[in-house]
Each structure stands twice: as structure tokens, then as C-alpha cells.
Design a protein around this motif. Structure first.
Motif, PDB file in Angstrom:
ATOM      1  N   ARG A 164      -1.726   3.823  -1.305  1.00 45.26           N
ATOM      2  CA  ARG A 164      -3.065   3.453  -0.833  1.00 45.26           C
ATOM      3  C   ARG A 164      -3.083   3.208   0.674  1.00 45.26           C
ATOM      4  O   ARG A 164      -3.859   2.405   1.170  1.00 45.26           O
ATOM      5  CB  ARG A 164      -3.546   2.215  -1.594  1.00 45.26           C
ATOM      6  CG  ARG A 164      -3.710   2.446  -3.096  1.00 45.26           C
ATOM      7  CD  ARG A 164      -4.229   1.200  -3.786  1.00 45.26           C
ATOM      8  NE  ARG A 164      -5.468   0.762  -3.185  1.00 45.26           N
ATOM      9  CZ  ARG A 164      -5.902  -0.507  -3.237  1.00 45.26           C
ATOM     10  NH1 ARG A 164      -5.192  -1.437  -3.859  1.00 45.26           N
ATOM     11  NH2 ARG A 164      -7.051  -0.830  -2.678  1.00 45.26           N
ATOM     12  N   ILE A 210      -7.666   9.664  -4.246  1.00 48.51           N
ATOM     13  CA  ILE A 210      -7.180   8.892  -3.112  1.00 48.51           C
ATOM     14  C   ILE A 210      -8.343   8.635  -2.168  1.00 48.51           C
ATOM     15  O   ILE A 210      -8.968   9.574  -1.659  1.00 48.51           O
ATOM     16  CB  ILE A 210      -6.056   9.646  -2.378  1.00 48.51           C
ATOM     17  CG1 ILE A 210      -4.860   9.846  -3.311  1.00 48.51           C
ATOM     18  CG2 ILE A 210      -5.636   8.906  -1.109  1.00 48.51           C
ATOM     19  CD1 ILE A 210      -3.754  10.695  -2.712  1.00 48.51           C
ATOM     20  N   ARG A 211      -8.631   7.397  -1.943  1.00 49.25           N
ATOM     21  CA  ARG A 211      -9.667   7.048  -0.977  1.00 49.25           C
ATOM     22  C   ARG A 211      -9.106   7.172   0.433  1.00 49.25           C
ATOM     23  O   ARG A 211      -7.963   6.792   0.691  1.00 49.25           O
ATOM     24  CB  ARG A 211     -10.178   5.635  -1.225  1.00 49.25           C
ATOM     25  CG  ARG A 211     -11.015   5.517  -2.512  1.00 49.25           C
ATOM     26  CD  ARG A 211     -11.642   4.159  -2.629  1.00 49.25           C
ATOM     27  NE  ARG A 211     -10.635   3.118  -2.886  1.00 49.25           N
ATOM     28  CZ  ARG A 211     -10.887   1.819  -2.846  1.00 49.25           C
ATOM     29  NH1 ARG A 211     -12.089   1.376  -2.549  1.00 49.25           N
ATOM     30  NH2 ARG A 211      -9.932   0.942  -3.105  1.00 49.25           N
ATOM     31  N   ASP A 252       0.527   9.132   0.212  1.00 43.31           N
ATOM     32  CA  ASP A 252      -0.056   8.427  -0.931  1.00 43.31           C
ATOM     33  C   ASP A 252       0.126   9.212  -2.221  1.00 43.31           C
ATOM     34  O   ASP A 252       0.417   8.646  -3.280  1.00 43.31           O
ATOM     35  CB  ASP A 252      -1.545   8.168  -0.682  1.00 43.31           C
ATOM     36  CG  ASP A 252      -1.789   7.011   0.275  1.00 43.31           C
ATOM     37  OD1 ASP A 252      -0.821   6.317   0.625  1.00 43.31           O
ATOM     38  OD2 ASP A 252      -2.949   6.807   0.675  1.00 43.31           O
ATOM     39  N   PRO A 295     -13.354  10.776  -0.533  1.00 44.93           N
ATOM     40  CA  PRO A 295     -12.126  10.656  -1.332  1.00 44.93           C
ATOM     41  C   PRO A 295     -11.514  12.025  -1.621  1.00 44.93           C
ATOM     42  O   PRO A 295     -12.218  13.036  -1.697  1.00 44.93           O
ATOM     43  CB  PRO A 295     -12.609   9.977  -2.612  1.00 44.93           C
ATOM     44  CG  PRO A 295     -13.879   9.294  -2.232  1.00 44.93           C
ATOM     45  CD  PRO A 295     -14.513  10.170  -1.197  1.00 44.93           C
ATOM     46  N   ASP A 333      -5.910  12.329 -10.025  1.00 39.97           N
ATOM     47  CA  ASP A 333      -6.043  11.024  -9.388  1.00 39.97           C
ATOM     48  C   ASP A 333      -6.931  11.169  -8.160  1.00 39.97           C
ATOM     49  O   ASP A 333      -7.132  12.275  -7.646  1.00 39.97           O
ATOM     50  CB  ASP A 333      -4.658  10.489  -8.992  1.00 39.97           C
ATOM     51  CG  ASP A 333      -4.627   8.976  -8.868  1.00 39.97           C
ATOM     52  OD1 ASP A 333      -5.709   8.348  -8.875  1.00 39.97           O
ATOM     53  OD2 ASP A 333      -3.513   8.419  -8.759  1.00 39.97           O
ATOM     54  N   ARG A 364       2.157   8.003  -5.745  1.00 34.55           N
ATOM     55  CA  ARG A 364       1.574   8.048  -7.085  1.00 34.55           C
ATOM     56  C   ARG A 364       2.362   8.993  -7.991  1.00 34.55           C
ATOM     57  O   ARG A 364       2.491   8.738  -9.194  1.00 34.55           O
ATOM     58  CB  ARG A 364       0.105   8.480  -6.982  1.00 34.55           C
ATOM     59  CG  ARG A 364      -0.713   7.480  -6.172  1.00 34.55           C
ATOM     60  CD  ARG A 364      -2.134   7.943  -5.925  1.00 34.55           C
ATOM     61  NE  ARG A 364      -2.797   7.061  -4.973  1.00 34.55           N
ATOM     62  CZ  ARG A 364      -4.063   6.690  -5.047  1.00 34.55           C
ATOM     63  NH1 ARG A 364      -4.826   7.122  -6.045  1.00 34.55           N
ATOM     64  NH2 ARG A 364      -4.586   5.884  -4.143  1.00 34.55           N
ATOM     65  N   GLU A 413      -6.395   4.628   2.662  1.00 30.59           N
ATOM     66  CA  GLU A 413      -7.612   3.798   2.635  1.00 30.59           C
ATOM     67  C   GLU A 413      -7.820   3.073   3.950  1.00 30.59           C
ATOM     68  O   GLU A 413      -8.952   2.840   4.366  1.00 30.59           O
ATOM     69  CB  GLU A 413      -7.523   2.766   1.512  1.00 30.59           C
ATOM     70  CG  GLU A 413      -7.613   3.327   0.129  1.00 30.59           C
ATOM     71  CD  GLU A 413      -7.580   2.222  -0.912  1.00 30.59           C
ATOM     72  OE1 GLU A 413      -7.897   1.058  -0.561  1.00 30.59           O
ATOM     73  OE2 GLU A 413      -7.223   2.499  -2.065  1.00 30.59           O
ATOM     74  N   GLU A 463       2.004   1.687  -3.624  1.00 25.05           N
ATOM     75  CA  GLU A 463       0.933   2.028  -4.560  1.00 25.05           C
ATOM     76  C   GLU A 463       0.227   3.334  -4.207  1.00 25.05           C
ATOM     77  O   GLU A 463      -0.591   3.823  -4.978  1.00 25.05           O
ATOM     78  CB  GLU A 463      -0.105   0.898  -4.597  1.00 25.05           C
ATOM     79  CG  GLU A 463       0.432  -0.400  -5.197  1.00 25.05           C
ATOM     80  CD  GLU A 463      -0.627  -1.479  -5.246  1.00 25.05           C
ATOM     81  OE1 GLU A 463      -1.648  -1.358  -4.523  1.00 25.05           O
ATOM     82  OE2 GLU A 463      -0.452  -2.450  -5.993  1.00 25.05           O
ATOM     83  N   ARG A 481       0.829  -1.209   0.000  1.00 25.97           N
ATOM     84  CA  ARG A 481       0.000   0.000   0.000  1.00 25.97           C
ATOM     85  C   ARG A 481       0.864   1.261   0.000  1.00 25.97           C
ATOM     86  O   ARG A 481       0.494   2.261  -0.618  1.00 25.97           O
ATOM     87  CB  ARG A 481      -0.936  -0.013   1.212  1.00 25.97           C
ATOM     88  CG  ARG A 481      -2.083  -1.003   1.064  1.00 25.97           C
ATOM     89  CD  ARG A 481      -3.025  -0.969   2.247  1.00 25.97           C
ATOM     90  NE  ARG A 481      -4.216  -1.771   1.974  1.00 25.97           N
ATOM     91  CZ  ARG A 481      -5.283  -1.331   1.322  1.00 25.97           C
ATOM     92  NH1 ARG A 481      -5.314  -0.080   0.873  1.00 25.97           N
ATOM     93  NH2 ARG A 481      -6.311  -2.115   1.105  1.00 25.97           N
TER      94      ARG A 481
END
Length: 780
Positions: A115, A365-366, A128, A372, A363, A132, A118, A113, A110
Motif C-alpha cells: 500500500r 491498488i489505490r 505494491d 486505482p 486486486d 500482495r 496510496e 501490505e 505499507r
């Protein structure tokens, strides 16, 4: 329940690196515990963790295997994997690593990536976005070819093995590692691209931060004075580009990238040690290779030891749990070990902040518990945009080799692991691009060698300062591996590196610039040379002692000057000064003098910086103490004597605040401890250990606030005359699952400076086997 979630040390690879991030890890408390576990006692939590342990014996049927695989875990928790095909041995490596380290691997995935938010919440949105931003977006085919001809196939097999275990525990949630239940999420299946992430290797490449520090100095005092304040080797004056405004270029310009150096448990003074001696210097007549890479000391540990045996493969050693292959170890013919090279693989580029110059990617991001976040990722032709200075209409861009194919950390191990001689080792090192490593070598024929391996840009400027992105400062390719620093069978019959200035080992004719800065202190390297240069008939046991050597050359040089200055200042009768006079300069955990020296020298560095430099410069240089300046101030008397006594007063007061009125009787180990806390639940914390050494000893136990937060979590000593005589240690244990017999079984050994046999032959493996697990191909 005490909830403490850290970014596990696997986030910062080699290199992670070895070239470490400042300070201690942030302890995050962004999530409440799962309601089902909130009421459980410590014993109930431990019972629950015990019920979830992976099966180490018996057999399991797995879809994706070609044939049966035998996994023998020895009594120290090392899996020895025997398979009939390369595909199956890597499938099994992924499965077995996930059995022991799934939660750690999931957090690593995570992080790579982008993430984390989340599952961990708002605090990780910036992190995050950074992940990215640095995602590799180049030629996929070239990326895979860079590591090995069969890299994609082997990585896919490894990932499929990880997924096999993830499928298994998702189908039986009661077997999920307890951290997932405590935090309320489940692991996801991996794609083959997971091991290709870039952000996890950024902490091994810090040249951009150094360029910004130089820019700030130039802006404050001008290039001429800044040159006097900075050491470069080979000497190179700072070369600011005429017309480029360096004002406002400070660490804030790094944007989110600054988090790479704050939320990973590294202290940047740390590094690694490795050395290799030829048979002319050993009792056996065969080479011995030693390596102790220094990373964050965390629970779970950074490294994971594996033995892979299949046609064309027989390699054992350590790597990252989430990365296939072995990066530090040996095969049937060669041994290898690494330390970080301070290779300049990064530039700060100042661009015009206009839509015509930048490409934008949107993009989402959650975020756990929130809506988000939509983020914008900006790129220039030179790379990711770290920040935008709207006042000056400029974008701060980082150009780094991580945007090139083949720069995911450690994956070149897939070639290294199969090298059988120096020529094949050189070819494998041509694939090793980031982070740059001093990779040492030995083979069963008696040869030894070293290559400073990494993707080194060719520049027409120094790389010491930011440059404009107007086309005048472009890389003109990369330095071939054959032109990088290296040695093969040197007359000295040994090679040692410790993140020091490796260019001093090269002949005067060597003129390929790889860096003008080698910021790690040289004391560890000098101590290694002191021991290795004039001695011989070394044994594995000798190198066990050397890896735990606590003699401080820094103290041997500075302590007498401290005593003399304190005497000149009228403090000779003080007990601390008397003790320092008779000290042997060993940073023993059972002695009081090391504590005095550590606190005294730290206080003196601050006072000298404030006294010597203007206030605005001192704030920049205080964390980069120039000990030659401190020494000259002490030896000059007068002000030096006054500062020495004032620093002693400050040190003693600090120790009394920490340890109470009896601080003067406490040993170094009362203050210098390592604390291995579980990342989520206090029920699984491990007891603190008193430690000797410090950041400047070969033992390398440095860290913030007098604690050990970084150092050698893994050590290896490889005997090329008898591989079964090789030794290793990995802390705190091979498994990250609380209540596993291998969760912390290696911690007592590590605390005592002991090792276990890194058994290699089938005969020795069978003798030491404690668990046998058969992985069988599913009939469905």
C-alpha cells in the motif's frame, strides 16, 4: 525544499538482510510538499519538528494496559521497560517503538501490505503488486503456532501498543511526526497480521536470481563451459533438465521481484560478522560474544534497541522497530547474534502458461493522485507467478520457503528470547525459518555454540538451475534442525562466521546439502580466524578494535601482484605504484593508498572480464569478479602487465574526475564517506562522515561509487561474565524524530569507532536513566 523519499531500510529485513540488494536506494520525488510547509525555512521546519516530539517523561493513561509500566530511557536513548505481565511489556514495547519510529514503521507496514502507492504515487504500483503477490495465504493457525505457543497473544499486545500511540497522535495532529505533515497523510491503525508480511524478507533469499544467471550462461555457452566459469562447493556440475529451454530466462523473468534488489539500500557484496570465544580465550574466563550485522546505513537506522523486563522476560538488544521482541542480544543466561547463511530456500519453476495451470486473483491498488489500478495475481501449485513468457507459452514461478507457515522474519525471536540453555536454544532455532541465519550462542555457564538455522528444502536435484513444473522436481520435506550445520564447545574454543562457506567448518562426513554457492568473499572470515585462532585473553575492548579492523586481506594478496604487473609494464616509477609498494594494506581513511587500490582493482576487474570472456559472457559475469582469474592473468605477465597499467590509467583518471587535479594527495576518507540523509526533508540531513575500511575488511564499509552505503549500523559485544560490561552502538540514534536528543546523538560515537554501555542490571539502569515515563491503565 528538497524532497527525497526513500524506501527506508526497514523494508529489507536481516536479514534483511545481510544478503543485500544491489546499488543505492532510489530517491523518489513523486510527491510535492504539503502546501502548508512549502514556504517554511530550515529553522522553521526544525522548530515544527521539535514541537512534535513524543513525551519521554511524566505519565500517560492508555486503554489496554493491565497495570502500570515503567519506561526508563537511559542517556543513549535505550528504553528499559519494566512491567508486571508479558502482555504489558509487549504493549509498552509497541507504544515506545512508535514514539521513536512511527513514520519508519508506517512505511514498513505499507511496504509489507502493498500500500505504498496510496501515499507515494505511481512509482510504487509494481512494488505494491509484488507485496500482495507474496502475501502468506496458508493456514493461519499453523502460522501463529510456528513462532511460539503464545505468539499471537504477544504480537497482538505489541500491535495494540503501536495503535495506542497512533490513536494518540491522530487525536492531536499537531503531534504527528513531521514527515506525515510534509507528505500529507496520517498513519493507520495496525492489525496483528502486520508483522507477518513476507515481501520485506525477500532480499535475504536470492537463489532465484542466481538460478537465472546460471540459466543465461548455459544458454550462451553450454553447461560444460558454464561449469568452468562458476565455482560451486561442494563441487556440483550444473544439471540442466533435458528438453527444458533455458533461452530467455534472465533477470527480466523475475518481474516485479527485481525491485527487491534495486530499491533497498543494500550492496550484495556485504554481509555480517559474528564470533564467540569461550572463557579459555578471554581475560575474564567467561565467554564474550560479538556481532555486527550489516545492513543499509540509512536515516533512520535499521535497528532499534529495547530492554524488556517482566515475569519470564529479561532480554535486551536490537531488532526491527516494527517487530516485537529482540533478535540480537542477550537475556539473563544466554547471548546470541546472527549473520546470513546462503541457504538455498528458493527455486525457479517453469510452468505452462495456461488457465488450467494457474489460479488468478484480482486486486485493486489505490494510487495517490490517480485512478486505482486493477492488478491480477497469478499462482501455480508451486507458488507466485513472477512473469509470463507469451512467446514460449510459459510462466516463471518462484517456489520459496516463504510460502510455508512460520517464515515471517524475526518472529521466532519470541522463543529465542526466553531460551536459557543450549537445548532450549536449539528448540528455538527449529522455529527460525527465514531468512536463514548463522546464530551464535554463549551462556553464563561457559558454553558456546552455533547453528545455521533456517527452513532448508530437501531436493533430488542441485537447485542451481530452473526446473520444469511437471512433478519431477518436488521438495520432499525439510531438513531437521538437528541435521543442519552446527557446533557446540568446539576444540578451537571459538566460532566465527562472516557469510562465508560455513561447510568448511564441518567434518568431511557432513553430507547434507544446504547450498552449492557461497557468493560472499571470504576475506572478512579469514581475517577473523587469523586474529582469533592463535590469540587469547581477549577483552571487550579487543573486540571493539576487531569490529573496526581495516586490514584488507584482499589487498594483501592482490596489491603485490598489481605492483609487479605495473613494474613489468614499465610503470614502476609512477607515484601510485611507489606508494603501493610500501603500503601496509590497512584501509585507513587518512591514507591515500587505499583509494588507489580501490579504484585500480575495480578498473582491473572490468578490463580482465572484457579481455578473458566473450562479450556476451562478460556482461553477465562482470559483477561477479573471479579474483583468482584476475590474479592468474596478472601473474602470467604480457597481457596482464598491459591490463594492469591500463587499469591504473583508468583509475587515476576516474579519481581526478571525482576529486580534481589534487586527487593524488587526497586521503581515502575524502572519497569514502557515508551520507545519512533524512528520507523526506534536507533540513534534517546529517553531516557526511569520512570512513575507513571497505567491503572486504572486518569493518565492512562497502557500497557503490566508493561510498559506504551498507555495513554495521548496529554492533554489540556481550560479556557473559558481567552483562553490564557489554557494549553496543546504533546509528544514527534511537529516535527517528528530527530534533529529538536521540535523533543523531550516537553518530559521533559511531564515526569514531566508539560504543556505549548496554546496561542491564536495574542498578546500572537507574544510574544511567535520563527520562522516566509511566504508562498507566486507563480508568475509562
Amino acid at each position: 525544499m528538497k524532497l527525497r523519499l526513500v524506501i527506508i531500510a526497514a523494508l529489507a529485513i536481516t536479514a534483511v538482510v545481510e544478503k543485500a540488494a544491489r546499488g543505492q536506494a532510489d530517491r523518489l520525488t513523486t510527491l510535492p510538499p504539503s502546501s502548508a510547509f512549502a514556504h517554511l525555512s530550515k529553522s522553521a521546519l526544525r522548530d515544527s519538528a521539535r514541537a512534535r516530539l513524543a513525551s519521554l517523561d511524566g505519565h500517560v493513561s492508555l486503554t489496554g494496559l493491565d497495570s502500570a509500566v515503567e519506561v526508563r530511557r537511559d542517556r543513549w536513548g535505550v528504553p528499559h521497560i519494566y512491567a508486571r505481565t508479558a502482555h504489558d511489556v509487549f504493549f509498552a514495547q509497541g507504544y515506545v517503538a512508535a514514539q521513536d519510529r512511527l513514520f519508519q514503521m508506517e512505511i514498513w507496514r505499507r511496504a509489507g501490505e502493498g500500500r505504498l502507492a496510496e501515499v507515494l504515487g505511481t512509482a510504487y504500483v509494481t512494488r505494491d503488486r509484488l507485496a500482495r503477490l507474496f502475501k502468506y495465504r496458508g493456514d493461519t493457525a499453523a502460522e501463529w503456532r510456528s513462532y511460539a505457543p503464545d505468539a499471537r497473544r504477544l504480537v497482538t499486545a505489541f500491535v495494540n501498543g503501536v495503535n495506542a500511540y497512533i490513536d494518540e497522535v491522530r487525536a492531536h495532529p499537531a503531534k504527528l511526526p513531521i514527515e506525515f505533515s510534509l507528505l500529507g497523510f496520517v498513519p493507520e491503525r495496525w492489525s496483528p497480521e502486520v508483522p507477518l508480511t513476507r515481501v520485506t524478507s525477500l532480499s535475504g533469499v536470492g537463489n532465484g536470481a542466481s538460478e537465472l544467471l546460471h540459466a543465461r550462461l548455459v544458454a550462451l555457452v553450454g553447461a560444460k563451459r558454464a561449469n568452468e566459469l562458476l565455482d560451486t562447493y561442494p563441487h556440483h556440475d550444473l544439471d540442466p533438465v533435458p528438453g527444458l529451454d533455458l533461452n530467455g530466462l534472465d533477470q527480466d523473468a523475475l518481474g516485479g521481484m527485481a525491485q527487491v534488489y534495486t530499491d533497498v539500500t543494500f550492496n550484495r557484496i556485504e554481509g555480517s560478522n559474528n564470533w564467540v570465544v569461550s572463557g579459555r580465550k578471554t581475560a575474564s574466563g567467561k565467554p564474550i560474544l560479538a556481532n555486527d550485522p550489516h545492513r543499509a546505513i540509512t536515516n533512520p537506522g535499521v535497528r532499534y534497541i529495547t530492554h524488556l523486563v517482566a515475569p519470564g522476560w529479561n532480554v535486551i538488544g536490537a531488532g526491527e522497530p516494527a517487530s516485537p521482541g529482540v533478535s540480537i542480544g542477550h537475556n539473563e543466561r544466554i547471548a546470541f547474534g546472527l549473520t546470513i547463511v546462503d541457504m538455498d530456500q528458493q527455486d525457479i519453476i517453469v510452468e505452462l502458461a495456461s488457465s488450467a495451470n494457474l489460479q488468478l486473483i484480482q486486486d485493486t491498488i489505490r494510487v495517490r493522485g490517480e485512478a486505482p489500478r486493477v492488478v491480477r495475481l497469478s499462482y501455480s501449485q508451486h507458488g507466485p507467478v513472477l512473469s509470463v513468457d507469451r512467446e514460449r507459452s510459459r510462466a516463471i514461478v518462484v517456489r520459496m520457503v516463504g510460502q510455508e507457515p512460520g517464515t515471517a522474519a524475526y518472529l521466532a525471536s519470541l522463543s529465542l528470547d526466553r531460551a536459557r540453555n543450549w537445548r532450549e536454544f536449539q528448540a528455538a532455532m527449529a522455529r527460525w525459518k527465514m531468512p536463514a541465519e548463522n546464530m551464535i550462542y554463549a551462556d553464563v555457564d561457559g558454553n558456546i555454540g552455533w547453528i545455521a538455522a533456517g527452513l532448508m528444502p530437501r531436493r533430488s536435484w542441485s537447485g542451481l538451475l530452473p526446473v520444469p513444473g511437471d512433478g519431477r522436481h518436488e521438495w520432499s520435506g525439510f531438513v531437521p534442525t538437528s541435521q543442519l550445520p552446527q557446533l557446540y564447545n568446539p576444540p578451537s574454543n571459538y566460532i566465527a562466521t562472516a557469510n562465508d562457506n560455513i561447510l568448511r567448518y564441518m567434518p568431511a562426513s557432513y553430507d547434507t546439502p544446504i547450498s552449492y554457492e557461497f557468493p560472499h568473499p571470504s576475506y572478512r572470515a579469514e581475517r577473523l580466524h587469523e586474529v582469533l585462532r592463535d590469540s587469547g585473553r581477549f577483552t571487550v575492548r579487543d573486540f571493539e578494535r576487531l569490529q573496526h579492523d581495516d586490514l584488507s586481506l584482499f589487498a594483501r594478496r592482490l596489491a603485490p601482484a598489481l605492483v609487479a604487473a605495473a613494474t613489468g609494464g614499465g610503470a614502476s616509477a609512477r607515484p601510485e605504484v611507489r606508494e603501493m609498494k610500501t603500503w601496509d594494506f590497512h584501509m585507513s581513511k587518512d591514507a591515500h593508498a587505499p583509494m588507489v587500490f580501490e579504484a585500480w582493482s575495480a578498473a582491473l576487474a572490468r578490463l580482465v572480464a572484457d579481455a578473458v570472456y566473450p562479450r556476451n559472457v562478460a556482461s553477465v559475469l562482470r559483477t561477479r569478479a573471479d579474483w583468482s582469474v584476475v590474479d592468474s592473468v596478472l601473474r602470467a605477465g604480457g597481457r596482464g602487465d598491459t591490463l594492469a597499467v591500463a587499469a591504473l590509467d583508468s583509475a587515476v583518471a576516474s579519481l581526478r574526475r571525482r576529486l580534481g587535479p589534487n586527487a593524488g594527495k587526497q586521503p581515502w576518507g575524502a572519497l569514502h564517506v557515508v551520507q545519512l540523509e533524512h528520507p523526506v526533508a534536507a533540513a534534517f540531513d546529517l553531516p557526511p562522515l569520512a570512513r575507513g575500511g571497505d567491503a572486504n575488511t572486518v569493518m565492512a564499509t562497502g557500497g557503490a561509487n566508493f561510498r559506504q552505503t551498507a555495513g554495521a549500523s548496529y554492533r554489540e559485544i556481550i560479556d557473559l561474565g558481567d552483562f553490564d560490561n557489554s557494549m553496543a552502538i546504533n546509528v544514527p540514534g534511537q529516535s527517528a524524530q528530527p530534533e529529538s536528543p536521540h535523533y543523531s546523538d550516537l553518530l559521533p560515537l559511531w564515526g569514531r569507532g566508539e560504543y556505549f554501555p548496554l546496561v542491564f542490571s536495574r542498578k546500572r539502569v537507574e544510574r544511567e536513566t535520563r527520562h522516566v515515563l509511566m504508562l498507566l491503565p486507563s480508568r475509562h
